[in-house]
Write an enzyme that holds these catalytic residues in place. Structure first.
Site, PDB file in Angstrom:
ATOM      1  N   HIS A   1       0.686  -1.188   0.114  1.00 45.69           N
ATOM      2  CA  HIS A   1       0.028   0.000   0.161  1.00 45.69           C
ATOM      3  C   HIS A   1       0.951   1.357   0.122  1.00 45.69           C
ATOM      4  O   HIS A   1       0.982   2.063  -0.804  1.00 45.69           O
ATOM      5  CB  HIS A   1      -0.963  -0.033   1.149  1.00 45.69           C
ATOM      6  CG  HIS A   1      -1.779   1.389   1.464  1.00 45.69           C
ATOM      7  ND1 HIS A   1      -1.349   2.285   2.324  1.00 45.69           N
ATOM      8  CD2 HIS A   1      -2.928   1.826   0.770  1.00 45.69           C
ATOM      9  CE1 HIS A   1      -2.147   3.258   1.935  1.00 45.69           C
ATOM     10  NE2 HIS A   1      -3.266   2.786   0.985  1.00 45.69           N
TER      11      HIS A   1
ATOM     12  N   ARG B   1       4.083  44.320 -12.053  1.00 42.99           N
ATOM     13  CA  ARG B   1       2.915  44.946 -11.458  1.00 42.99           C
ATOM     14  C   ARG B   1       2.942  45.860 -10.187  1.00 42.99           C
ATOM     15  O   ARG B   1       3.998  45.863  -9.585  1.00 42.99           O
ATOM     16  CB  ARG B   1       1.956  43.549 -10.630  1.00 42.99           C
ATOM     17  CG  ARG B   1       0.609  44.248  -9.967  1.00 42.99           C
ATOM     18  CD  ARG B   1      -0.049  43.069  -9.585  1.00 42.99           C
ATOM     19  NE  ARG B   1       0.537  42.639  -8.204  1.00 42.99           N
ATOM     20  CZ  ARG B   1       0.076  41.762  -7.393  1.00 42.99           C
ATOM     21  NH1 ARG B   1      -1.003  41.047  -7.754  1.00 42.99           N
ATOM     22  NH2 ARG B   1       0.587  41.155  -6.386  1.00 42.99           N
TER      23      ARG B   1
ATOM     24  N   CYS C   1      -2.324  34.943 -14.392  1.00 39.62           N
ATOM     25  CA  CYS C   1      -1.434  34.893 -13.308  1.00 39.62           C
ATOM     26  C   CYS C   1      -1.478  34.457 -12.015  1.00 39.62           C
ATOM     27  O   CYS C   1      -0.642  34.418 -11.279  1.00 39.62           O
ATOM     28  CB  CYS C   1      -0.304  36.120 -13.711  1.00 39.62           C
ATOM     29  SG  CYS C   1      -1.244  37.424 -12.900  1.00 39.62           S
TER      30      CYS C   1
END
Ligand code: ADP
Ligand code: MG
Ligand code: MG
Length: 879
Positions: A458, A620, A835
């Site tokens: 597992h 920005r 973005c």
């Protein structure tokens, strides 16, 4: 006519996976190509959906068809359900459209009861056979109780352990027929004790309850988490497969195994797997005994092995992909129980895809399409520093079950792993073995180390699926889970002790070994090269340091889509000046303060331009509210007061005045530039001067600054700020005697900006969707707080995924589409990107491709993921 709810294996095929589930469709396909599959039938995924629609009940029509198909199955196999002479025993197995390993439940040996057991034994005097019958019976009671009636496994495991202790044996295989008979009785008694009723003896009742349990398991919490992580919709439902048992636990001429046609960890083209003699079902992966490697099967079961090798070849040539198979040998004869395209590590996926192209199985486009973009993440994550690794001596070695490097502090439970991670710690989860309940803890860990279990345990399977480093089956560890301590090679490890594990070699080290970043080379490079040929979307990165920008370039970024400038105000050498500007009373004072920051910011931008080598850089302007920049510590406040020549009280009053009840909707983004145009002026100067300097240094580069105004909601607002920017920029360019083009665009992150995009596009050279804010404002819930209640939304099936992680295409996506559709005709030159965090999410990238964006921008390590996802979107469209 009634709907068809059931299909014999010979009625189906691989193309029917939506209806029959992956397991059922492949059992059908294997039947069609003549492989040895016990012949049963599949109950459709639609029956599962119907079960939920009917209020969690199997309706009569469905049950009627099930019984009809039981009769057909009986006839094909010449055995009868519940019959005393020739009883048919079946397995009841779940199987969804997409494979969800270990997530749902299977019941084996169904159809047994006291009478059938007695009759079977009476028909075969071999004492070994008697042992087998009781072994099957006790397994059935245990599995039925656990899976169907939800009585915990642990009660039965405790009874087995007690029995082994009483008999003085280590392995279940050493228990005799009489022991197992006794155990079966104890199990039935336990069942009655837990549930207050007798174990159901009627095979048809058993079958109905088992089918219901499989349907029900579709909605268990583990399955829900898995689906969310893997983008599997709840609405799909699971199919149920009912098929005759073949018995790997019949005798020493029998056994059960799992195998891959290629190595799922490295991709190497060689058969890999494990086989366990005299065993059934999950024994081979559950770590009850250590299985033999498949190569050893060749010596012990030559005929079955030879058949199996043939089957592998047939399957690969049929599916043109690496196969993961489950099989059983009964009396030396091979039976196939499952096949599917095998899960694999990212590394293996790349190698296999390249090999399949070279071997003529796949085209380049098909190879690109078969890589799971999400998995690339693991390859981009750090590997051990080779020098440090060489210098370190491993304490021990397990199986390299899922590659990668992990180091961190030892924890012993999944819950601890989660809790420690939440405190920002890196942990390695160490366990005897893992079980599906551990899944969230496994996700929280850097790596997983288990004492038991093989390559297909597992832990190994799940870790590979998640791309988490895993070392399994280190039996040299002496584990004391209860007291949270283990020893290995004489070293004692307690909770919190540092450890490093290597999922490629299986080595285990004491202490922390430093790691280094990965790079794109070899097969990775080849696949990415192909991907770039197909994609239309450009891929940029979100970066605001030269280091991140360089990394992103290495990983293939074609520009910066978002450079946040806030950190440039925070750094020690400028925060004082910025605070001065915040405290200033007049515009002149503010300009003086900002002038001090200008050269720093210009320098930052120059470095970014350098790193991007002439590719576009979109900067920005300042976005967060000013209160984020003011001091909170008393001492800092005093310092600021002194520097300002103002009383401490005045500064405190000013700080208090910046407080907002809802800062996310407060004085931020372009609203700051409206109030303080000086900030935008300073940032414009810094950008333009940096660009001019870069151009002088590199006349061959095309430096064309992109200035991005955040949080626009109205065209007049943008017009106002743009005017400030343009006047300043033109002044700078003129003063430098330079010639340079630049662009002014805007973030689109407020619903109103989308709704009025035709107006805004008149003033904007580009749009860039800020989907974090756009999601927040469209849903009206805070991205910082929604984590607290989204869990309830998942539990109550209101949401299936986190809209901040996976773009909400229906709502937020509609707004984006609207903005593109409104904006483009007004301004044909408009270029549009995204973005937000979603720019690196594969399904969101596909959406961006579909609505015709020009680029996506994401964090540096997600760039290859986005490149691949963009290519896959284009390839999908070609079809
Ligand atoms: P999972 O989806 O968790 O792998 P499966 O339905 O494949 O669950 O069942 C688990 C195991 O049970 C199989 O790998 C196989 O070993 C065993 N098994 C299932 N059906 C049969 C069968 N008809 N005969 C023998 N073994 C079976
Ligand atoms: Mg299972
Ligand atoms: Mg299986």
């Amino acid at each position: 006519m009634a709907k068809k709810w059931t299909y014999l294996f010979k009625e189906g095929n691989a193309g029917m996976r939506e209806l029959l589930g992956g397991k059922g469709a492949n059992l059908a396909e294997m039947t069609n190509i003549g492989l040895p599959v016990p012949q049963g039938f599949t109950i459709t995924t639609e029956a599962c959906t119907q079960y939920y629609e009917d209020g969690r009940k199997i309706n009569d029509e469905i049950m009627g068809q099930v019984m009809e198909y039981v009769a057909k199955m009986e006839e094909i196999n010449g055995k009868k359900f519940g019959d005393l002479k020739n009883p048919l025993l079946v397995s009841v197995r779940s199987g969804a459209r997409a494979s969800m390993p270990g997530m749902m439940d299977t019941i084996l040996n169904l159809g047994l009861n006291d009478e059938v057991v007695k009759a079977m034994i009476a028909g075969n005097p071999d004492p070994k056979f008697e042992r087998f019958v009781y072994d099957s019976y006790r397994r059935f009671i245990q599995m039925f109780s656990d899976v169907v009636m939800e009585v915990g496994k642990k009660y039965f495991e405790a009874l087995i352990d007690e029995m082994k202790e009483r008999k003085g044996v280590t392995f279940d295989i050493e228990l005799t027929a009489a022991d197992l008979k006794e155990l079966a009785e104890e199990f039935k008694a336990e069942y009655k004790k837990q549930l207050g009723e007798d174990f159901p003896s009627d095979p048809v009742t058993q079958l109905k309850l088992a089918i219901e349990a499989v349907f029900r398991s579709w909605d268990n919490p583990r399955a829900n988490v898995y689906r969310r992580d893997n983008d599997i919709p709840y609405s799909w439902g699971t199919a149920v497969n009912v098929m005759p048992m073949v018995f790997g636990n019949l005798n020493d001429d029998s056994g059960t195994g799992v195998a891959f046609t290629r190595d799922p960890a490295t991709g190497e083209n060689k058969l890999m797997g494990e086989f366990l003699k005299n065993a059934q079902g999950e024994d081979v992966v559950a770590g009850v005994r250590t299985p033999m490697p498949i190569s050893q099967m060749e010596q012990e079961f030559p005929e079955a092995y030879a058949d199996f090798v043939k089957v592998c070849e047939i399957l690969e040539n049929h599916y043109h992909d690496m196969q993961d198979m489950e099989f059983t040998v009964e009396n030396r004869k091979l039976y196939m129980l499952q096949c599917r395209n095998g899960k694999r590590t990212a590394q293996a996926a790349l190698k296999i895809a390249c090999d399949l192209v070279d071997e003529g199985h796949k085209t380049e486009a098909e190879a690109v399409a078969m890589i799971e973009p999400r998995n690339l993440d693991t390859l981009l994550h750090p590997q051990f520093d080779q020098k440090a690794l060489k210098a370190a001596t491993p304490l021990g070695k397990g199986l390299g079950a899922s590659p990668g490097a992990a180091c961190g502090q030892v924890v012993f439970t999944a819950a601890d792993a989660e809790a420690w991670k939440a405190q920002g710690k890196k942990v390695v989860l160490v366990r005897l073995e893992t079980s599906p309940e551990d899944i969230t803890g496994m996700k929280a860990a850097q790596g997983i180390l288990t004492v038991r279990g093989g390559m297909t345990s597992h832990a190994a399977v799940v870790a590979r699926g998640m791309g988490t480093c895993c070392v399994s089956g280190c039996s040299a560890i002496t584990m004391d889970e209860e007291n949270k301590v283990f020893t290995l090679a004489g070293e004692t490890f307690r909770e919190g002790d540092p450890i490093s594990i290597d999922g490629t070699t299986g080595n285990i080290y004491k202490g922390i070994i430093p790691t280094v970043d990965a790079s794109i080379a070899g097969e990775f490079g080849r696949i990415m090269g192909w991907a770039d040929k197909f994609r239309r979307l450009k891929v940029r990165t979100n970066a605001d340091t030269p280091r991140d920008a360089k990394k992103a370039r290495e990983l293939g970024a074609e520009g910066i889509g978002l450079c946040r400038t806030e950190h440039m105000f925070f750094e020690a050498d400028r925060i004082a000046a910025f605070r001065e500007m915040i405290c200033a009373d007049t515009a002149e004072e503010r300009e003086v303060a900002l002038a001090k920051i200008l050269p720093y910011q210009q320098g930052d931008f120059e470095q970014l331009y350098e790193a991007l080598e002439g590719c576009p850089v979109c900067i920005r302007f300042l976005d967060p509210p000013l209160h984020e920049f003011v001091p909170t510590e008393e001492a800092d406040i005093e310092l600021l007061a002194k520097a300002q020549n103002k009383p401490v009280e005045d500064i405190k009053a000013l700080i208090a005045s910046l407080h907002e009840f809802n800062p996310m909707m407060g004085h931020r983004g372009c609203r700051l530039a409206v109030t303080y145009p000086e900030i935008a002026k300073m940032q414009t100067r810094a950008v333009i001067r940096a660009a001019i300097n870069t151009m002088k240094k590199h006349p061959d580069w095309n430096v064309r600054p992109e200035i991005m105004i955040p949080l626009t909601c109205d065209v007049k607002e943008l017009k106002f700020v743009k005017k400030v920017v343009v006047e300043t920029a033109d002044e700078e360019i003129k003063a430098a005697g330079a010639e340079m083009e630049y662009e002014v665009g805007t973030m689109v992150e407020i619903p109103r900006a989308c709704l009025t995009a035709d107006e805004i596009a008149k003033e904007a050279d580009f749009f860039c969707f800020g989907t974090n804010d756009l999601t927040q404002m469209t849903f009206g819930f805070s991205r910082d707080d929604s984590g607290k209640f989204l869990k309830d939304y998942y539990d109550k099936k209101i949401f299936e995924s986190d809209p901040f992680a996976r773009l909400d295409q229906d709502g937020v996506g509609k707004l984006m589409k609207m903005a593109v559709t409104l904006g483009r005709p007004v301004n044909p030159k408009l270029h549009v990107g995204i973005c937000g965090e979603h720019g690196g999410d594969p399904t969101s990238v596909e959406f961006c491709h579909k609505i015709g964006l020009d680029y996506v921008s994401c964090s540096p390590f997600r760039v290859p993921i986005a490149r691949l996802a963009a290519a896959q979107a284009a390839i999908k469209e070609m079809k």
